[in-house]
Design a protein around this motif. Sequence first.
Motif, PDB file in Angstrom:
ATOM      1  N   LEU A  75      13.360 -21.515  -9.127  1.00 50.90           N
ATOM      2  CA  LEU A  75      13.689 -22.939  -9.149  1.00 50.90           C
ATOM      3  C   LEU A  75      12.599 -23.751  -8.459  1.00 50.90           C
ATOM      4  CD1 LEU A  75      15.493 -25.378  -9.641  1.00 50.90           C
ATOM      5  CD2 LEU A  75      16.829 -24.713  -7.630  1.00 50.90           C
ATOM      6  N   ALA A  76      12.144 -23.291  -7.297  1.00 50.88           N
ATOM      7  CA  ALA A  76      11.095 -24.004  -6.555  1.00 50.88           C
ATOM      8  C   ALA A  76       9.815 -24.108  -7.374  1.00 50.88           C
ATOM      9  CB  ALA A  76      10.826 -23.303  -5.221  1.00 50.88           C
ATOM     10  N   CYS A  77       9.437 -23.038  -8.051  1.00 52.42           N
ATOM     11  CA  CYS A  77       8.230 -23.067  -8.889  1.00 52.42           C
ATOM     12  C   CYS A  77       8.375 -24.113  -9.995  1.00 52.42           C
ATOM     13  CB  CYS A  77       7.951 -21.692  -9.492  1.00 52.42           C
ATOM     14  SG  CYS A  77       7.311 -20.494  -8.307  1.00 52.42           S
ATOM     15  N   ASP A  83       7.951 -31.813 -10.747  1.00 51.29           N
ATOM     16  CA  ASP A  83       8.252 -32.984  -9.925  1.00 51.29           C
ATOM     17  C   ASP A  83       7.172 -33.161  -8.864  1.00 51.29           C
ATOM     18  OD1 ASP A  83      10.595 -33.132 -11.346  1.00 51.29           O
ATOM     19  OD2 ASP A  83      11.836 -32.238  -9.784  1.00 51.29           O
ATOM     20  N   HIS A  84       7.105 -34.363  -8.336  1.00 51.44           N
ATOM     21  CA  HIS A  84       6.164 -34.586  -7.244  1.00 51.44           C
ATOM     22  C   HIS A  84       6.922 -34.863  -5.949  1.00 51.44           C
ATOM     23  CE1 HIS A  84       1.933 -34.571  -6.474  1.00 51.44           C
ATOM     24  NE2 HIS A  84       2.072 -35.597  -5.656  1.00 51.44           N
ATOM     25  N   GLU A  85       8.037 -34.148  -5.777  1.00 47.89           N
ATOM     26  CA  GLU A  85       8.811 -34.240  -4.540  1.00 47.89           C
ATOM     27  C   GLU A  85       8.005 -33.647  -3.396  1.00 47.89           C
ATOM     28  OE1 GLU A  85      13.016 -32.982  -4.436  1.00 47.89           O
ATOM     29  OE2 GLU A  85      12.744 -32.517  -6.556  1.00 47.89           O
ATOM     30  N   LYS A 116      -0.541 -25.215  -2.727  1.00 43.90           N
ATOM     31  CA  LYS A 116      -1.577 -24.647  -3.600  1.00 43.90           C
ATOM     32  C   LYS A 116      -1.005 -24.380  -4.994  1.00 43.90           C
ATOM     33  CE  LYS A 116      -5.629 -22.520  -4.153  1.00 43.90           C
ATOM     34  NZ  LYS A 116      -6.826 -23.303  -4.378  1.00 43.90           N
ATOM     35  N   PHE A 117       0.212 -23.845  -5.031  1.00 45.29           N
ATOM     36  CA  PHE A 117       0.867 -23.595  -6.315  1.00 45.29           C
ATOM     37  C   PHE A 117       0.995 -24.895  -7.095  1.00 45.29           C
ATOM     38  CE2 PHE A 117       4.515 -23.376  -9.124  1.00 45.29           C
ATOM     39  CZ  PHE A 117       4.331 -22.162  -9.766  1.00 45.29           C
ATOM     40  N   ARG A 118       1.454 -25.960  -6.403  1.00 51.86           N
ATOM     41  CA  ARG A 118       1.609 -27.249  -7.076  1.00 51.86           C
ATOM     42  C   ARG A 118       0.278 -27.759  -7.615  1.00 51.86           C
ATOM     43  NH1 ARG A 118       4.613 -31.580  -3.966  1.00 51.86           N
ATOM     44  NH2 ARG A 118       6.303 -31.146  -5.392  1.00 51.86           N
ATOM     45  N   SER A 119      -0.764 -27.685  -6.817  1.00 49.37           N
ATOM     46  CA  SER A 119      -2.049 -28.204  -7.287  1.00 49.37           C
ATOM     47  C   SER A 119      -2.592 -27.410  -8.479  1.00 49.37           C
ATOM     48  CB  SER A 119      -3.068 -28.273  -6.152  1.00 49.37           C
ATOM     49  OG  SER A 119      -3.381 -26.976  -5.688  1.00 49.37           O
ATOM     50  N   ASN A 120      -2.234 -26.139  -8.575  1.00 53.69           N
ATOM     51  CA  ASN A 120      -2.675 -25.317  -9.706  1.00 53.69           C
ATOM     52  C   ASN A 120      -1.786 -25.442 -10.930  1.00 53.69           C
ATOM     53  OD1 ASN A 120      -4.749 -24.293  -8.142  1.00 53.69           O
ATOM     54  ND2 ASN A 120      -3.667 -22.433  -7.585  1.00 53.69           N
TER      55      ASN A 120
END
Length: 125
Positions: A75-77, A83-85, A116-120
């Motif tokens: 879910l977090a991934c 989203d940009h929460e 890092k995950f979000r930016s990728n």
Amino acid sequence: MHTHKEEIVIGDDISQRERSILPALSIIDNDISAPLREEELAKACDFSATYFSRLFHTTMGVTLKQYIIQKRLDLACGLLSADHEKIASVATSAGFKDVSYFSRVFKKHIGCSPGKFRSNNYKES
């Protein structure tokens, strides 16, 4: 708050063991961001916590704790990609009470920090 619902599909080839833990799997899928206690999940299946724990592990191939953590990380991934929460909001939405614990677990299982995950992986909608 972002919610994640996943339907459990029951096939003809599902074993009696798998069928017996479906109430717990349904609770986990529907309330993944809520505190999930083994005793309550066992009660939903009409089992003792000890028997439920063994049955769950045998049936699913992972412990209940591992299963819940993996569901929460999935879910977090998804939230981090869509989203940009804030990371703290993602952690809470995914059922982690503590953002530093979330970050440690995330890095251990996913291999990088949530940021890092979000930016990728972030996809503009």
